[in-house]
Design an enzyme around this catalytic site. Structure first.
Site, PDB file in Angstrom:
ATOM      1  N   GLY A  68       0.841  -1.208   0.000  1.00  0.00           N
ATOM      2  CA  GLY A  68       0.000   0.000   0.000  1.00  0.00           C
ATOM      3  C   GLY A  68       0.867   1.246   0.000  1.00  0.00           C
ATOM      4  O   GLY A  68       0.508   2.269   0.589  1.00  0.00           O
ATOM      5  N   TYR A 116     -16.037  -2.366   7.179  1.00  0.00           N
ATOM      6  CA  TYR A 116     -14.679  -1.893   7.487  1.00  0.00           C
ATOM      7  C   TYR A 116     -14.304  -2.330   8.910  1.00  0.00           C
ATOM      8  O   TYR A 116     -13.223  -2.864   9.149  1.00  0.00           O
ATOM      9  CB  TYR A 116     -14.664  -0.373   7.343  1.00  0.00           C
ATOM     10  CG  TYR A 116     -13.317   0.286   7.528  1.00  0.00           C
ATOM     11  CD1 TYR A 116     -12.333   0.209   6.551  1.00  0.00           C
ATOM     12  CD2 TYR A 116     -13.035   1.021   8.685  1.00  0.00           C
ATOM     13  CE1 TYR A 116     -11.106   0.840   6.709  1.00  0.00           C
ATOM     14  CE2 TYR A 116     -11.806   1.652   8.854  1.00  0.00           C
ATOM     15  CZ  TYR A 116     -10.850   1.564   7.874  1.00  0.00           C
ATOM     16  OH  TYR A 116      -9.640   2.188   8.036  1.00  0.00           O
ATOM     17  N   GLY A 130      -1.132   7.729   0.633  1.00  0.00           N
ATOM     18  CA  GLY A 130      -1.529   7.892   2.034  1.00  0.00           C
ATOM     19  C   GLY A 130      -0.529   7.427   3.076  1.00  0.00           C
ATOM     20  O   GLY A 130       0.644   7.806   3.063  1.00  0.00           O
ATOM     21  N   GLY A 144       0.841   4.449   3.694  1.00  0.00           N
ATOM     22  CA  GLY A 144       1.969   3.646   3.204  1.00  0.00           C
ATOM     23  C   GLY A 144       3.026   4.512   2.536  1.00  0.00           C
ATOM     24  O   GLY A 144       4.236   4.306   2.739  1.00  0.00           O
ATOM     25  N   SER A 198      -7.054   0.237  12.536  1.00  0.00           N
ATOM     26  CA  SER A 198      -7.839   1.468  12.575  1.00  0.00           C
ATOM     27  C   SER A 198      -8.715   1.508  13.822  1.00  0.00           C
ATOM     28  O   SER A 198      -9.178   0.465  14.300  1.00  0.00           O
ATOM     29  CB  SER A 198      -8.751   1.510  11.340  1.00  0.00           C
ATOM     30  OG  SER A 198      -9.627   2.597  11.424  1.00  0.00           O
TER      31      SER A 198
HETATM   32  N1  LIG Z   1      -6.503   7.734   6.525  1.00  0.00           N
HETATM   33  C1  LIG Z   1      -6.858   7.524   7.795  1.00  0.00           C
HETATM   34  O1  LIG Z   1      -7.212   8.453   8.547  1.00  0.00           O
HETATM   35  C2  LIG Z   1      -6.827   6.122   8.329  1.00  0.00           C
HETATM   36  C3  LIG Z   1      -7.303   5.922   9.624  1.00  0.00           C
HETATM   37  C4  LIG Z   1      -7.271   4.636  10.139  1.00  0.00           C
HETATM   38  C5  LIG Z   1      -6.750   3.603   9.399  1.00  0.00           C
HETATM   39  N2  LIG Z   1      -6.299   3.809   8.136  1.00  0.00           N
HETATM   40  C6  LIG Z   1      -5.754   2.656   7.386  1.00  0.00           C
HETATM   41  O2  LIG Z   1      -4.576   3.036   6.720  1.00  0.00           O
HETATM   42  C7  LIG Z   1      -4.361   2.121   5.643  1.00  0.00           C
HETATM   43  C8  LIG Z   1      -3.963   2.922   4.413  1.00  0.00           C
HETATM   44  O3  LIG Z   1      -5.058   3.716   4.008  1.00  0.00           O
HETATM   45  P1  LIG Z   1      -4.872   5.237   3.599  1.00  0.00           P
HETATM   46  O4  LIG Z   1      -5.689   6.035   4.510  1.00  0.00           O
HETATM   47  O5  LIG Z   1      -3.460   5.538   3.400  1.00  0.00           O
HETATM   48  O6  LIG Z   1      -5.677   5.235   2.187  1.00  0.00           O
HETATM   49  P2  LIG Z   1      -5.132   5.354   0.706  1.00  0.00           P
HETATM   50  O7  LIG Z   1      -4.425   6.654   0.525  1.00  0.00           O
HETATM   51  O8  LIG Z   1      -6.306   5.084  -0.160  1.00  0.00           O
HETATM   52  O9  LIG Z   1      -4.080   4.178   0.589  1.00  0.00           O
HETATM   53  C9  LIG Z   1      -4.511   2.848   0.484  1.00  0.00           C
HETATM   54  C10 LIG Z   1      -3.429   2.043  -0.167  1.00  0.00           C
HETATM   55  O10 LIG Z   1      -3.917   0.723  -0.331  1.00  0.00           O
HETATM   56  C11 LIG Z   1      -3.802   0.368  -1.697  1.00  0.00           C
HETATM   57  N3  LIG Z   1      -4.843  -0.556  -2.120  1.00  0.00           N
HETATM   58  C12 LIG Z   1      -6.190  -0.387  -2.073  1.00  0.00           C
HETATM   59  N4  LIG Z   1      -6.814  -1.447  -2.623  1.00  0.00           N
HETATM   60  C13 LIG Z   1      -5.825  -2.290  -3.028  1.00  0.00           C
HETATM   61  C14 LIG Z   1      -5.818  -3.544  -3.681  1.00  0.00           C
HETATM   62  N5  LIG Z   1      -6.954  -4.148  -4.062  1.00  0.00           N
HETATM   63  N6  LIG Z   1      -4.627  -4.123  -3.950  1.00  0.00           N
HETATM   64  C15 LIG Z   1      -3.473  -3.533  -3.594  1.00  0.00           C
HETATM   65  N7  LIG Z   1      -3.405  -2.338  -2.974  1.00  0.00           N
HETATM   66  C16 LIG Z   1      -4.571  -1.722  -2.703  1.00  0.00           C
HETATM   67  C17 LIG Z   1      -3.913   1.675  -2.457  1.00  0.00           C
HETATM   68  O11 LIG Z   1      -3.413   1.530  -3.772  1.00  0.00           O
HETATM   69  P3  LIG Z   1      -3.815   2.592  -4.937  1.00  0.00           P
HETATM   70  O12 LIG Z   1      -2.905   3.772  -4.702  1.00  0.00           O
HETATM   71  O13 LIG Z   1      -3.520   1.861  -6.189  1.00  0.00           O
HETATM   72  O14 LIG Z   1      -5.251   2.939  -4.731  1.00  0.00           O
HETATM   73  C18 LIG Z   1      -3.065   2.566  -1.566  1.00  0.00           C
HETATM   74  O15 LIG Z   1      -1.697   2.369  -1.772  1.00  0.00           O
HETATM   75  C19 LIG Z   1      -5.658   1.350   5.459  1.00  0.00           C
HETATM   76  O16 LIG Z   1      -5.496   0.051   5.990  1.00  0.00           O
HETATM   77  C20 LIG Z   1      -6.652   2.151   6.297  1.00  0.00           C
HETATM   78  O17 LIG Z   1      -7.675   1.322   6.789  1.00  0.00           O
HETATM   79  C21 LIG Z   1      -6.328   5.064   7.588  1.00  0.00           C
END
Ligand SMILES: NC(=O)c1ccc[n+]([C@@H]2O[C@H](COP(=O)([O-])OP(=O)(O)OC[C@H]3O[C@@H](n4cnc5c(N)ncnc54)[C@H](OP(=O)(O)O)[C@@H]3O)[C@@H](O)[C@H]2O)c1
Length: 313
Positions: free
Chosen positions: A40, A194, A44, A46, A168
């Site tokens: 990931g 989720y 975001g 990652g 999360s």
């Molecule tokens: N943002 C927050 O406030 C928050 C809070 C709590 C937990 N989280 C957790 O943080 C983690 C990262 O999320 P984020 O907030 O950084 O969102 P994000 O910016 O959408 O990043 C998600 C990452 O996961 C990848 N991904 C999604 N579907 C996929 C698939 N089918 N196969 C491979 N990779 C896939 C995306 O790839 P693409 O770039 O190709 O879409 C992206 O690299 C998640 O587990 C989320 O639940 C986030």
């Protein structure tokens, strides 16, 4: 907001609210000579973690599904930090691809010191993967579980390693029903699906930590903070408008998440700490339903069946 709020102890609720406000702890610890795999990494949390790992001198192995996006990230890491990340591609909605990429990683990298599972999805619509799993459950729980288990032998051989599951506070939404993992019998609610995926991941962290005891390999889960990322933007124009206009202005920069992950990956004082849940970098008690080890054992069995893994971990 959280369906099982009455099951919480007051002291745990207060601690949770305190952690939400507390700044994350940072570390100066170097990652030089360490190989860090980040799933990931194209966006975001990652991506922010990849930048902090590069800043700390770690050898980066990026996992992504979108090659063009990942190549742009790779270029930026080269430009900004002089890093030379390797890149591997896999769609986490396909467990067969996770199997394939795990083999690829084991062939290409002699050591794996840290694994950060940050790929994740939030969808408001019920969708099934080609393998018949509900998408959120598949991407957020089954795929990182499978990747982790397949990469484990490399860490075990070395007698060290840190696995970080980006979880999360959303696990507190609940929703895990082992009799209906695909939401066939219930009205699909995105937040509950989720919550189910994140609850499943937490339950499997406790199980895995038990199995890893004494191996030198640790596994922990963390909430990365409420940060501005791309999560949920797959949900159509109305949702995107809501997210960008009404939610994002209240969120922190994703760097908070990246720095927290650097701390959990590198801080010497966390050596040997395993089977815990961190709110950013602060130890926290998860929701009561995510601590039910009886459900955890059943979930573990279902997870093994769904991923085709033997329980010789
Ligand atoms: N943002 C927050 O406030 C928050 C809070 C709590 C937990 N989280 C957790 O943080 C983690 C990262 O999320 P984020 O907030 O950084 O969102 P994000 O910016 O959408 O990043 C998600 C990452 O996961 C990848 N991904 C999604 N579907 C996929 C698939 N089918 N196969 C491979 N990779 C896939 C995306 O790839 P693409 O770039 O190709 O879409 C992206 O690299 C998640 O587990 C989320 O639940 C986030």
């Amino acid at each position: 907001m959280f369906p099982y709020l009455k099951e919480y102890r007051m002291a745990d609720l207060r601690a949770m609210l305190r952690n939400q406000r507390r700044p994350h702890r940072r570390t100066e610890a170097s990652l030089a000579g360490k190989t860090v795999v980040i799933a990931g990494s194209s966006s975001g949390v990652g991506l922010a973690a990849a930048r902090e790992v590069a800043r700390a001198g770690g050898r980066l192995v990026l996992l992504a599904r979108n090659e063009a996006k990942a190549q742009a990230v790779r270029e930026a890491l080269r430009r900004d930090f002089g890093a030379d990340p390797s890149l591997h591609l896999a769609d986490f909605a396909r467990l067969a691809e996770v199997e394939r990429v795990a083999e690829e990683l084991l062939d290409a990298h002699e050591r794996i010191d840290v694994l950060i599972n940050s790929a994740g999805v939030y969808t408001t619509r019920r969708q099934l993967t080609d393998e018949g799993n509900e998408l959120t459950f598949g991407v957020n729980h089954l795929a990182p579980f499978l990747l982790t288990v397949r990469l484990l032998p490399r860490m075990r051989e070395a007698g060290r390693g840190r696995i970080l599951q980006v979880n999360s506070q959303g696990h507190r939404f609940g929703g895990l029903d082992l009799r209906d993992l695909t939401w066939r019998r219930r009205l699909f609610l995105g937040l509950r699906a989720y919550g189910a995926s994140k609850t499943a991941q937490l339950l499997s962290v406790w199980e895995l930590a038990d199995r890893l005891e004494g191996s030198g390999v640790t596994v922990n889960a963390m909430h990365p903070g409420e940060v501005r990322t791309g999560i949920g933007l797959n949900n159509g124009p109305l949702y995107r408008w809501y997210q960008r206009r009404l939610v994002d202005p209240w969120l922190a920069d994703a760097r908070v998440a990246g720095e927290s992950l650097h701390t959990l990956a590198a801080a010497p004082e966390l050596e040997g700490v395993s089977g815990r849940y961190f709110n950013k970098t602060h130890l926290e008690k998860p929701a009561p339903h995510a601590l039910d080890r009886r459900v955890g054992r059943d979930l573990w069995q279902r997870t093994l069946e769904l991923t085709g893994v033997d329980d010789d971990i």
